[in-house]
Scaffold this motif. Sequence first.
Motif, PDB file in Angstrom:
ATOM      1  N   THR A 160       6.905  -9.024  -7.413  1.00 28.19           N
ATOM      2  CA  THR A 160       5.948  -8.094  -7.923  1.00 28.19           C
ATOM      3  C   THR A 160       6.323  -7.209  -8.917  1.00 28.19           C
ATOM      4  O   THR A 160       7.749  -7.105  -9.057  1.00 28.19           O
ATOM      5  CB  THR A 160       5.300  -7.278  -6.472  1.00 28.19           C
ATOM      6  OG1 THR A 160       6.110  -6.522  -6.189  1.00 28.19           O
ATOM      7  CG2 THR A 160       4.763  -8.258  -5.518  1.00 28.19           C
ATOM      8  N   TRP A 161       5.437  -6.453  -9.562  1.00 33.60           N
ATOM      9  CA  TRP A 161       5.873  -5.338 -10.567  1.00 33.60           C
ATOM     10  C   TRP A 161       6.523  -4.125  -9.894  1.00 33.60           C
ATOM     11  O   TRP A 161       7.155  -3.135 -10.732  1.00 33.60           O
ATOM     12  CB  TRP A 161       4.621  -5.149 -11.705  1.00 33.60           C
ATOM     13  CG  TRP A 161       4.083  -6.568 -12.413  1.00 33.60           C
ATOM     14  CD1 TRP A 161       3.248  -7.192 -12.055  1.00 33.60           C
ATOM     15  CD2 TRP A 161       5.051  -6.936 -13.358  1.00 33.60           C
ATOM     16  NE1 TRP A 161       3.126  -8.190 -13.121  1.00 33.60           N
ATOM     17  CE2 TRP A 161       4.395  -8.183 -13.796  1.00 33.60           C
ATOM     18  CE3 TRP A 161       6.238  -6.483 -14.083  1.00 33.60           C
ATOM     19  CZ2 TRP A 161       4.846  -8.860 -14.830  1.00 33.60           C
ATOM     20  CZ3 TRP A 161       6.619  -7.426 -14.997  1.00 33.60           C
ATOM     21  CH2 TRP A 161       6.010  -8.561 -15.479  1.00 33.60           C
ATOM     22  N   ARG A 162       6.092  -3.571  -8.707  1.00 34.79           N
ATOM     23  CA  ARG A 162       6.229  -2.667  -8.027  1.00 34.79           C
ATOM     24  C   ARG A 162       6.018  -1.365  -8.891  1.00 34.79           C
ATOM     25  O   ARG A 162       6.594  -0.364  -9.014  1.00 34.79           O
ATOM     26  CB  ARG A 162       7.922  -2.355  -7.979  1.00 34.79           C
ATOM     27  CG  ARG A 162       8.196  -3.493  -6.815  1.00 34.79           C
ATOM     28  CD  ARG A 162       9.818  -3.703  -6.526  1.00 34.79           C
ATOM     29  NE  ARG A 162      10.605  -3.638  -7.534  1.00 34.79           N
ATOM     30  CZ  ARG A 162      10.918  -4.786  -8.368  1.00 34.79           C
ATOM     31  NH1 ARG A 162      10.431  -6.007  -8.051  1.00 34.79           N
ATOM     32  NH2 ARG A 162      11.785  -4.787  -9.781  1.00 34.79           N
ATOM     33  N   GLY A 163       4.695  -1.287  -9.289  1.00 34.90           N
ATOM     34  CA  GLY A 163       4.291  -0.097 -10.032  1.00 34.90           C
ATOM     35  C   GLY A 163       3.967   0.896  -8.906  1.00 34.90           C
ATOM     36  O   GLY A 163       3.898   0.726  -7.957  1.00 34.90           O
ATOM     37  N   GLU A 164       3.367   2.015  -9.487  1.00 35.66           N
ATOM     38  CA  GLU A 164       3.213   3.204  -8.829  1.00 35.66           C
ATOM     39  C   GLU A 164       2.094   3.020  -7.627  1.00 35.66           C
ATOM     40  O   GLU A 164       2.251   3.359  -6.425  1.00 35.66           O
ATOM     41  CB  GLU A 164       2.851   4.575  -9.502  1.00 35.66           C
ATOM     42  CG  GLU A 164       2.479   5.657  -8.638  1.00 35.66           C
ATOM     43  CD  GLU A 164       2.172   6.816  -9.548  1.00 35.66           C
ATOM     44  OE1 GLU A 164       1.672   7.794  -8.927  1.00 35.66           O
ATOM     45  OE2 GLU A 164       2.254   6.509 -10.996  1.00 35.66           O
ATOM     46  N   ARG A 165       0.871   2.403  -8.145  1.00 31.80           N
ATOM     47  CA  ARG A 165      -0.182   2.025  -7.163  1.00 31.80           C
ATOM     48  C   ARG A 165       0.328   1.051  -6.188  1.00 31.80           C
ATOM     49  O   ARG A 165      -0.046   0.992  -4.967  1.00 31.80           O
ATOM     50  CB  ARG A 165      -1.393   1.270  -7.989  1.00 31.80           C
ATOM     51  CG  ARG A 165      -2.501   1.363  -7.420  1.00 31.80           C
ATOM     52  CD  ARG A 165      -3.955   1.464  -7.910  1.00 31.80           C
ATOM     53  NE  ARG A 165      -5.045   1.582  -6.933  1.00 31.80           N
ATOM     54  CZ  ARG A 165      -5.553   2.847  -6.722  1.00 31.80           C
ATOM     55  NH1 ARG A 165      -4.716   3.843  -6.829  1.00 31.80           N
ATOM     56  NH2 ARG A 165      -6.491   2.821  -5.838  1.00 31.80           N
ATOM     57  N   GLU A 166       1.034   0.011  -6.346  1.00 29.08           N
ATOM     58  CA  GLU A 166       1.343  -1.018  -5.514  1.00 29.08           C
ATOM     59  C   GLU A 166       2.055  -0.187  -4.537  1.00 29.08           C
ATOM     60  O   GLU A 166       1.991  -0.600  -3.418  1.00 29.08           O
ATOM     61  CB  GLU A 166       2.391  -2.177  -6.086  1.00 29.08           C
ATOM     62  CG  GLU A 166       2.931  -3.112  -5.135  1.00 29.08           C
ATOM     63  CD  GLU A 166       3.856  -4.068  -5.811  1.00 29.08           C
ATOM     64  OE1 GLU A 166       4.819  -4.656  -5.008  1.00 29.08           O
ATOM     65  OE2 GLU A 166       4.112  -3.996  -7.064  1.00 29.08           O
ATOM     66  N   LEU A 167       3.369   0.388  -4.927  1.00 30.83           N
ATOM     67  CA  LEU A 167       4.128   1.126  -3.863  1.00 30.83           C
ATOM     68  C   LEU A 167       3.457   2.112  -2.947  1.00 30.83           C
ATOM     69  O   LEU A 167       3.665   2.095  -1.765  1.00 30.83           O
ATOM     70  CB  LEU A 167       5.221   1.987  -4.483  1.00 30.83           C
ATOM     71  CG  LEU A 167       6.275   0.952  -5.442  1.00 30.83           C
ATOM     72  CD1 LEU A 167       7.125   1.852  -6.275  1.00 30.83           C
ATOM     73  CD2 LEU A 167       7.078   0.164  -4.535  1.00 30.83           C
ATOM     74  N   GLY A 168       2.473   2.713  -3.467  1.00 28.65           N
ATOM     75  CA  GLY A 168       1.592   3.671  -2.657  1.00 28.65           C
ATOM     76  C   GLY A 168       0.768   2.843  -1.612  1.00 28.65           C
ATOM     77  O   GLY A 168       0.722   3.406  -0.632  1.00 28.65           O
ATOM     78  N   THR A 169       0.263   1.816  -2.264  1.00 33.24           N
ATOM     79  CA  THR A 169      -0.448   1.067  -1.128  1.00 33.24           C
ATOM     80  C   THR A 169       0.013   0.407  -0.163  1.00 33.24           C
ATOM     81  O   THR A 169      -0.239   0.263   1.027  1.00 33.24           O
ATOM     82  CB  THR A 169      -1.127  -0.205  -2.151  1.00 33.24           C
ATOM     83  OG1 THR A 169      -1.990   0.216  -3.262  1.00 33.24           O
ATOM     84  CG2 THR A 169      -2.148  -1.112  -1.065  1.00 33.24           C
ATOM     85  N   ALA A 170       1.243  -0.214  -0.328  1.00 34.33           N
ATOM     86  CA  ALA A 170       2.182  -0.568   0.463  1.00 34.33           C
ATOM     87  C   ALA A 170       2.654   0.335   1.598  1.00 34.33           C
ATOM     88  O   ALA A 170       2.673  -0.003   2.770  1.00 34.33           O
ATOM     89  CB  ALA A 170       3.376  -1.164  -0.262  1.00 34.33           C
ATOM     90  N   VAL A 171       2.857   1.477   1.200  1.00 38.22           N
ATOM     91  CA  VAL A 171       3.557   2.494   2.042  1.00 38.22           C
ATOM     92  C   VAL A 171       2.167   3.001   2.799  1.00 38.22           C
ATOM     93  O   VAL A 171       2.272   3.191   4.215  1.00 38.22           O
ATOM     94  CB  VAL A 171       3.804   3.801   1.199  1.00 38.22           C
ATOM     95  CG1 VAL A 171       4.065   5.333   2.103  1.00 38.22           C
ATOM     96  CG2 VAL A 171       5.303   3.658   0.610  1.00 38.22           C
TER      97      VAL A 171
END
Length: 230
Positions: A160-171
């Motif tokens: 994945t790209w590990r963008g800010e929104r992805e990281l926030g969603t995962a957390v």
Amino acid sequence: MSQQVTMTAVSVSPYGIFDLGQARRWGYGFDPRRTAEWDAEAGPKGRVPTQREDEVLNGYGTPVGGKAGGRGRREVPEGGCDGEGARRLMEGVEDEERLLGYVSRRTQEIDRAVAKDERVRRAFRDWSRCVEGKGFKEYESPVAAFHDKAWRAGRKDGNTWRGERELGTAVADVECKKKLNTVGVWWAVSNEKQRAEMRDNKAEYAAVRKDRGRVRATVREALGEAPPEK
């Protein structure tokens, strides 16, 4: 001219991600260094097979009963050496179709039943509201969040790209699972239905296990290993 294709398989538990540290650092992806490790493990060892060797392995380009090249020429079996190996592996198996497909088919049925169970649906609704309450997209389930196409759009390595929104969603995903015991409910329902499945189809699973034992015995014989002590 030969073309080599590299594929990366991404594995995730049926319950999605559950490690908060992983979510914070890698989101729904993985450490990029793992790709190099997988490539090293899966990559070709030594030289690439010649066309003639590949023909003998897979049984194309050589008539049945034709001779393989090289010293001590031998007849090429139907389907090549790969076909011969598959036939030998299945020797003694009572029902090949059942062995190869029964468990996976029943697992899919169980998964569908679990997803429809009201206890799981309620747990997913609570989890979804929790994630949305933290400022992120509403998802039907943790699996849907993991497989959001936005995380991997345009990538060819499975990461994945590990963008800010992805990281926030995962957390948020992991935090809400822990807070609401989403995985606990999910697992309990799955366990209940799996036990019922095994109880109701005991004979079929026993038959699959017996055939699997025959395959393992054939593999041990081919490897020259002694059978396990009873």
